[in-house]
Design a protein around this motif. Structure first.
Motif, PDB file in Angstrom:
ATOM      1  N   ASN A  33       0.811  -1.215   0.000  1.00  8.29           N
ATOM      2  CA  ASN A  33       0.000   0.000   0.000  1.00  8.29           C
ATOM      3  C   ASN A  33       0.846   1.267   0.000  1.00  8.29           C
ATOM      4  N   THR A  34       1.609   1.470  -1.052  1.00  2.94           N
ATOM      5  CA  THR A  34       2.353   2.731  -1.145  1.00  2.94           C
ATOM      6  C   THR A  34       1.374   3.854  -1.443  1.00  2.94           C
ATOM      7  N   SER A  35       1.832   5.068  -1.279  1.00  2.00           N
ATOM      8  CA  SER A  35       0.967   6.242  -1.438  1.00  2.00           C
ATOM      9  C   SER A  35       0.621   6.525  -2.896  1.00  2.00           C
ATOM     10  N   GLY A  36       1.070   5.740  -3.801  1.00  2.00           N
ATOM     11  CA  GLY A  36       0.767   5.965  -5.206  1.00  2.00           C
ATOM     12  C   GLY A  36       1.995   6.318  -6.013  1.00  2.00           C
ATOM     13  N   ASP A  37       2.961   6.922  -5.375  1.00  2.00           N
ATOM     14  CA  ASP A  37       4.206   7.249  -6.054  1.00  2.00           C
ATOM     15  C   ASP A  37       5.219   6.140  -5.799  1.00  2.00           C
ATOM     16  N   ASN A  38       6.204   6.071  -6.672  1.00  2.00           N
ATOM     17  CA  ASN A  38       7.253   5.069  -6.509  1.00  2.00           C
ATOM     18  C   ASN A  38       8.150   5.389  -5.325  1.00  2.00           C
ATOM     19  N   LEU A  39       8.602   4.337  -4.677  1.00  2.00           N
ATOM     20  CA  LEU A  39       9.653   4.442  -3.679  1.00  2.00           C
ATOM     21  C   LEU A  39      10.949   4.036  -4.365  1.00  2.00           C
ATOM     22  N   ASN A  40      12.034   4.672  -3.998  1.00  2.00           N
ATOM     23  CA  ASN A  40      13.329   4.326  -4.568  1.00  2.00           C
ATOM     24  C   ASN A  40      14.027   3.314  -3.676  1.00  2.00           C
ATOM     25  N   TYR A  41      14.766   2.392  -4.286  1.00  2.00           N
ATOM     26  CA  TYR A  41      15.558   1.449  -3.506  1.00  2.00           C
ATOM     27  C   TYR A  41      16.964   1.362  -4.089  1.00  2.00           C
ATOM     28  N   THR A  42      17.897   1.062  -3.221  1.00  2.00           N
ATOM     29  CA  THR A  42      19.277   0.807  -3.615  1.00  2.00           C
ATOM     30  C   THR A  42      19.728  -0.433  -2.862  1.00  2.00           C
ATOM     31  N   VAL A  43      20.343  -1.366  -3.582  1.00  2.00           N
ATOM     32  CA  VAL A  43      20.836  -2.604  -2.982  1.00  2.00           C
ATOM     33  C   VAL A  43      22.356  -2.570  -3.036  1.00  2.00           C
ATOM     34  N   TYR A  44      22.973  -2.833  -1.881  1.00  2.00           N
ATOM     35  CA  TYR A  44      24.425  -2.849  -1.772  1.00  2.00           C
ATOM     36  C   TYR A  44      24.885  -4.253  -1.391  1.00  2.00           C
ATOM     37  N   GLY A  45      25.947  -4.729  -2.038  1.00  2.00           N
ATOM     38  CA  GLY A  45      26.598  -5.954  -1.601  1.00  2.00           C
ATOM     39  C   GLY A  45      27.715  -5.565  -0.652  1.00  2.00           C
ATOM     40  N   ILE A  46      27.841  -6.295   0.474  1.00  2.00           N
ATOM     41  CA  ILE A  46      28.844  -5.939   1.479  1.00  2.00           C
ATOM     42  C   ILE A  46      29.809  -7.105   1.667  1.00  2.00           C
ATOM     43  N   SER A  47      31.092  -6.795   1.549  1.00  2.00           N
ATOM     44  CA  SER A  47      32.144  -7.789   1.753  1.00  2.00           C
ATOM     45  C   SER A  47      33.280  -7.137   2.518  1.00  2.00           C
ATOM     46  N   ASP A  48      33.678  -7.755   3.619  1.00  2.00           N
ATOM     47  CA  ASP A  48      34.755  -7.243   4.466  1.00  2.00           C
ATOM     48  C   ASP A  48      34.525  -5.787   4.864  1.00  2.00           C
ATOM     49  N   ARG A  83      22.649  -5.001   1.788  1.00  2.00           N
ATOM     50  CA  ARG A  83      21.928  -3.933   2.473  1.00  2.00           C
ATOM     51  C   ARG A  83      20.939  -3.341   1.478  1.00  2.00           C
ATOM     52  N   VAL A  84      19.678  -3.230   1.900  1.00  2.00           N
ATOM     53  CA  VAL A  84      18.644  -2.634   1.058  1.00  2.00           C
ATOM     54  C   VAL A  84      18.192  -1.343   1.716  1.00  2.00           C
ATOM     55  N   LEU A  85      18.289  -0.259   0.974  1.00  2.00           N
ATOM     56  CA  LEU A  85      17.902   1.075   1.443  1.00  2.00           C
ATOM     57  C   LEU A  85      16.717   1.541   0.614  1.00  2.00           C
ATOM     58  N   VAL A  86      15.620   1.908   1.279  1.00  2.00           N
ATOM     59  CA  VAL A  86      14.421   2.392   0.593  1.00  2.00           C
ATOM     60  C   VAL A  86      14.209   3.845   1.010  1.00  2.00           C
ATOM     61  N   THR A  87      14.062   4.715   0.010  1.00  2.00           N
ATOM     62  CA  THR A  87      13.881   6.141   0.284  1.00  2.00           C
ATOM     63  C   THR A  87      12.702   6.677  -0.510  1.00  2.00           C
ATOM     64  N   GLU A  88      12.238   7.809  -0.050  1.00  2.00           N
ATOM     65  CA  GLU A  88      11.200   8.535  -0.760  1.00  2.00           C
ATOM     66  C   GLU A  88      11.821   9.200  -1.987  1.00  2.00           C
ATOM     67  N   ASP A  89      11.011   9.477  -2.993  1.00  2.00           N
ATOM     68  CA  ASP A  89      11.482  10.152  -4.202  1.00  2.00           C
ATOM     69  C   ASP A  89      11.710  11.629  -3.890  1.00  2.00           C
ATOM     70  N   ALA A  90      12.952  12.048  -3.875  1.00  2.00           N
ATOM     71  CA  ALA A  90      13.292  13.432  -3.523  1.00  2.00           C
ATOM     72  C   ALA A  90      13.061  14.410  -4.667  1.00  2.00           C
ATOM     73  N   SER A  91      12.717  13.894  -5.864  1.00  2.00           N
ATOM     74  CA  SER A  91      12.574  14.790  -7.014  1.00  2.00           C
ATOM     75  C   SER A  91      11.217  15.500  -7.070  1.00  2.00           C
ATOM     76  N   ASP A  92      10.309  15.173  -6.141  1.00  3.37           N
ATOM     77  CA  ASP A  92       9.020  15.858  -6.129  1.00  3.37           C
ATOM     78  C   ASP A  92       8.766  16.463  -4.741  1.00  3.37           C
TER      79      ASP A  92
END
Length: 155
Positions: A33-48, A83-92
């Motif tokens: 149930n998002t608010s209608g706009d896309n949420l942004n995500y970034t996935v990081y691989g972590i090693s050492d 690591r998964v980071l989810v953020t709001e769309d800062a462009s609006d």
């Protein structure tokens, strides 16, 4: 981990690190149930302790009672965790939100393989199936269903 998420413009809605190993098939991100706009995500691989961006995009589940799921293949030989980071769309100028955001892993299911899979595997001849077969044969013998076979073998 389900987290209610509402944030200001460009703000972080979810941030979770998950450990992976040879049994991990994928990392997933689910939003409900998002608010209608896309949420942004970034996935990081972590090693050492060092993180590398491996994927980025957007996800939305705008319909009522809707859940969107995005999966990411893992390379457990290259990365110890993701690591998964989810953020709001800062462009609006409006605020994006979601009722819940869940980040986790899926693991490979052990496959039995073949008719003789052995103890604990799949297949036809598992200890459980053999026991069931013996009980059925014993019941058929006691009930007399095997009398014609018994008579044919005896004479």
């Amino acid at each position: 981990m389900a987290v209610p998420a509402v944030a200001q413009s460009g703000a972080e809605l979810a941030d979770k690190e998950v450990t992976v190993d040879g049994d991990t098939e994928s990392v997933y991100l689910e939003v409900t149930n998002t608010s209608g706009d896309n949420l942004n995500y970034t996935v990081y691989g972590i090693s050492d302790g060092l993180s590398t961006e491996v994927e980025a995009g957007s996800i939305s589940s705008a319909d009522e009672n809707d859940t969107a799921r995005q999966t990411f293949a893992v390379d457990s030989e290259k990365y110890d965790s993701y690591r998964v980071l989810v953020t709001e769309d800062a462009s609006d100028s409006d605020e994006e939100s979601a009722d819940s955001i869940e980040i986790g892993t899926t693991v490979n299911q052990a496959s039995g393989g073949g008719v003789f899979a052995g103890v604990g595997g799949g297949g036809l001849f598992t200890p459980r199936n053999i026991l069931i077969g013996l009980v059925v044969i014993g019941g058929a013998y006691v009930a007399g269903f095997l009398d014609p076979l018994k008579n044919a073998l005896e004479g």
